[in-house]
Write a protein that holds these residues in place. Structure first.
Motif, short mmCIF file in Angstrom:
data_model
loop_
_atom_site.label_atom_id
_atom_site.label_comp_id
_atom_site.label_asym_id
_atom_site.label_seq_id
_atom_site.Cartn_x
_atom_site.Cartn_y
_atom_site.Cartn_z
N LEU A 39 0.80 -1.22 0.00
CA LEU A 39 0.00 0.00 0.00
C LEU A 39 0.84 1.28 0.00
O LEU A 39 0.29 2.37 -0.04
N ASP A 41 2.45 2.26 -2.43
CA ASP A 41 2.47 2.67 -3.85
C ASP A 41 3.76 2.34 -4.58
O ASP A 41 4.02 2.91 -5.63
N CYS A 91 1.35 -4.88 -7.14
CA CYS A 91 0.93 -3.66 -6.44
C CYS A 91 -0.47 -3.87 -5.88
O CYS A 91 -1.19 -4.78 -6.28
N ALA A 92 -0.82 -3.03 -4.94
CA ALA A 92 -2.14 -3.11 -4.31
C ALA A 92 -3.16 -2.38 -5.17
O ALA A 92 -2.85 -1.37 -5.78
N ASP A 93 -4.36 -2.91 -5.22
CA ASP A 93 -5.48 -2.25 -5.88
C ASP A 93 -6.24 -1.52 -4.77
O ASP A 93 -7.05 -2.13 -4.07
N ARG A 94 -5.97 -0.22 -4.63
CA ARG A 94 -6.53 0.54 -3.50
C ARG A 94 -8.05 0.56 -3.48
O ARG A 94 -8.65 0.47 -2.40
N SER A 95 -8.69 0.70 -4.63
CA SER A 95 -10.15 0.78 -4.63
C SER A 95 -10.76 -0.55 -4.18
O SER A 95 -11.70 -0.57 -3.39
N TRP A 97 -9.25 -2.76 -2.31
CA TRP A 97 -8.86 -2.91 -0.90
C TRP A 97 -9.86 -2.17 0.00
O TRP A 97 -10.31 -2.71 1.01
N GLN A 98 -10.21 -0.94 -0.37
CA GLN A 98 -11.16 -0.18 0.43
C GLN A 98 -12.53 -0.87 0.45
O GLN A 98 -13.20 -0.91 1.47
#
Length: 124
Positions: A39, A41, A91-95, A97-98
Motif C-alpha cells: 500500500l 504505492d 501492487c495493491a489495488d486501492r479501490s 482494498w477499500q
C-alpha cells in the motif's frame, strides 16, 4: 505453411467472496503485512516481499496468489531478475482494498487482531 492463431490471455474478474470468506482470506496476519507493504504505492517482487517478511519465496507466493484471487493485489509489470528469470512486480489495488475493508468492518474479529499483534511482536 500452417496457420498459427495467437490468443490473448484475459485475466478473469476477481471473484466477490462472501464476508466470512473474505474475512478468512484477508484475516491472515501475513496477508495483512503484505498489503501494508504494497500500500505504499511502490510495486514489489515476490522476492522483495519475502526478504521484507523473512519468509520463503514459496510461502510468499501462496499468500500473494490468494490476494490476487481476491483482487486486492494485481500484477503491475515485469523486469529481468537474477539468472535470467523474469520477475513479476505486484501492487495493491486501492479501490478494491477499500471495498474489502468496508465489507470486513461489518464483523470485527478480535482474534484476528490478537493474531496480527502476536505475529508482529514475534518478529521483533
Amino acid at each position: 505453411m500452417p496457420h498459427i492463431t495467437l490468443r490473448t490471455h484475459k485475466t478473469p474478474a476477481p471473484e466477490k467472496p462472501s464476508a466470512p470468506r473474505a474475512r478468512h482470506d484477508l484475516g491472515h496476519p501475513v496477508r495483512m503485512r503484505i498489503m501494508s507493504i504494497l500500500l505504499d504505492d511502490r510495486p514489489r517482487t515476490q522476492r522483495e516481499l519475502g526478504r521484507n517478511l523473512l519468509m520463503s519465496s514459496a510461502a510468499v507466493h501462496y499468500h500473494l496468489a490468494a490476494l490476487v484471487k481476491l483482487g486486492v493485489v494485481r500484477p503491475h509489470s515485469t523486469h529481468p531478475g537474477p539468472n535470467g528469470i523474469v520477475e513479476k512486480l505486484y501492487c495493491a489495488d486501492r479501490s478494491r482494498w477499500q471495498e474489502m475493508l468496508t465489507q470486513l468492518d461489518a464483523g470485527v474479529d478480535v482474534r484476528f487482531y490478537l493474531d496480527y499483534t502476536a505475529a508482529w511482536a514475534h518478529e521483533r
